[in-house]
Design a protein around this motif. Structure first.
Motif, short mmCIF file in Angstrom:
data_model
loop_
_atom_site.label_atom_id
_atom_site.label_comp_id
_atom_site.label_asym_id
_atom_site.label_seq_id
_atom_site.Cartn_x
_atom_site.Cartn_y
_atom_site.Cartn_z
N GLY A 180 0.80 -1.21 0.00
CA GLY A 180 0.00 0.00 0.00
C GLY A 180 0.84 1.27 0.00
N HIS A 181 2.13 1.13 0.27
CA HIS A 181 3.05 2.27 0.19
C HIS A 181 3.13 2.69 -1.28
N ALA A 182 3.43 3.95 -1.53
CA ALA A 182 3.54 4.45 -2.90
C ALA A 182 4.55 3.66 -3.73
N LYS A 183 5.57 3.11 -3.08
CA LYS A 183 6.57 2.32 -3.81
C LYS A 183 6.23 0.84 -3.85
N ASN A 184 5.10 0.46 -3.26
CA ASN A 184 4.63 -0.92 -3.29
C ASN A 184 3.10 -0.89 -3.27
N PRO A 185 2.50 -0.28 -4.30
CA PRO A 185 1.06 -0.05 -4.28
C PRO A 185 0.22 -1.32 -4.37
N MET A 186 -1.00 -1.21 -3.84
CA MET A 186 -1.96 -2.30 -3.94
C MET A 186 -2.64 -2.23 -5.30
N SER A 187 -3.07 -3.38 -5.77
CA SER A 187 -3.87 -3.43 -6.99
C SER A 187 -5.30 -3.00 -6.63
N ASP A 188 -6.09 -2.70 -7.64
CA ASP A 188 -7.50 -2.36 -7.40
C ASP A 188 -8.19 -3.50 -6.67
N ARG A 189 -7.91 -4.71 -7.05
CA ARG A 189 -8.53 -5.88 -6.41
C ARG A 189 -8.15 -5.96 -4.92
N GLU A 190 -6.89 -5.70 -4.61
CA GLU A 190 -6.44 -5.71 -3.21
C GLU A 190 -7.12 -4.60 -2.41
N LEU A 191 -7.24 -3.41 -3.01
CA LEU A 191 -7.92 -2.30 -2.34
C LEU A 191 -9.37 -2.65 -2.03
N GLU A 192 -10.05 -3.22 -3.03
CA GLU A 192 -11.44 -3.62 -2.82
C GLU A 192 -11.55 -4.68 -1.73
N GLY A 193 -10.64 -5.63 -1.73
CA GLY A 193 -10.65 -6.67 -0.71
C GLY A 193 -10.44 -6.11 0.68
N LYS A 194 -9.51 -5.20 0.80
CA LYS A 194 -9.25 -4.57 2.10
C LYS A 194 -10.47 -3.77 2.55
N PHE A 195 -11.08 -3.03 1.63
CA PHE A 195 -12.28 -2.27 1.96
C PHE A 195 -13.39 -3.20 2.43
N ARG A 196 -13.63 -4.27 1.69
CA ARG A 196 -14.69 -5.21 2.05
C ARG A 196 -14.45 -5.82 3.42
N ASP A 197 -13.21 -6.19 3.70
CA ASP A 197 -12.89 -6.75 5.02
C ASP A 197 -13.20 -5.77 6.14
N GLN A 198 -12.83 -4.51 5.94
CA GLN A 198 -13.04 -3.49 6.96
C GLN A 198 -14.52 -3.08 7.09
N ALA A 199 -15.23 -3.08 5.97
CA ALA A 199 -16.62 -2.62 5.96
C ALA A 199 -17.64 -3.70 6.31
N ALA A 200 -17.22 -4.96 6.30
CA ALA A 200 -18.15 -6.08 6.47
C ALA A 200 -18.98 -5.99 7.75
N SER A 201 -18.44 -5.42 8.79
CA SER A 201 -19.17 -5.36 10.05
C SER A 201 -20.16 -4.19 10.13
N VAL A 202 -20.13 -3.30 9.14
CA VAL A 202 -21.02 -2.12 9.22
C VAL A 202 -21.94 -1.93 8.03
N ILE A 203 -21.63 -2.54 6.88
CA ILE A 203 -22.52 -2.43 5.72
C ILE A 203 -22.67 -3.80 5.05
N THR A 204 -23.74 -3.95 4.30
CA THR A 204 -23.99 -5.21 3.60
C THR A 204 -23.08 -5.34 2.39
N ASP A 205 -22.98 -6.56 1.87
CA ASP A 205 -22.20 -6.77 0.64
C ASP A 205 -22.77 -5.95 -0.51
N ALA A 206 -24.10 -5.87 -0.58
CA ALA A 206 -24.74 -5.10 -1.65
C ALA A 206 -24.38 -3.62 -1.54
N ASP A 207 -24.39 -3.09 -0.32
CA ASP A 207 -24.01 -1.68 -0.14
C ASP A 207 -22.54 -1.47 -0.47
N ALA A 208 -21.70 -2.43 -0.13
CA ALA A 208 -20.28 -2.34 -0.47
C ALA A 208 -20.11 -2.32 -1.98
#
Length: 77
Positions: free
Chosen positions: A23-51
């Motif tokens: 996630g560092h600028a010199k070792n960036p995450m792919s779009d898929r990794e970003l989405e995965g990280k977001f989904r992991d963090q958001a899972a306890s507060v929003i539904t999959d559909a809302d994500a």
């Protein structure tokens, strides 16, 4: 930079060093990794559909006429 050393019961030590974390600028995450990280963090507060809706709004924000789509998913129905 991060360095971790693990000492095993037999006396052997292993060290690993990571200069640029994922996630560092010199070792960036792919779009898929970003989405995965977001989904992991958001899972306890929003539904999959809302994500799904929020992710789509974020990835297409530059095409939106306004930022309304970004916040539309929060509306209670």
């Amino acid at each position: 930079m991060n360095r971790v050393t693990v000492a095993f019961a037999d006396g052997v030590e292993e060290t690993a060093t990571v200069r640029y974390y994922r996630g560092h600028a010199k070792n960036p995450m792919s779009d898929r990794e970003l989405e995965g990280k977001f989904r992991d963090q958001a899972a306890s507060v929003i539904t999959d559909a809302d994500a799904d809706t929020l992710i789509k709004a974020i990835w297409t924000l530059d095409e939106a006429a306004s930022t309304d789509a970004l916040f539309a998913w929060t509306a209670l129905g």
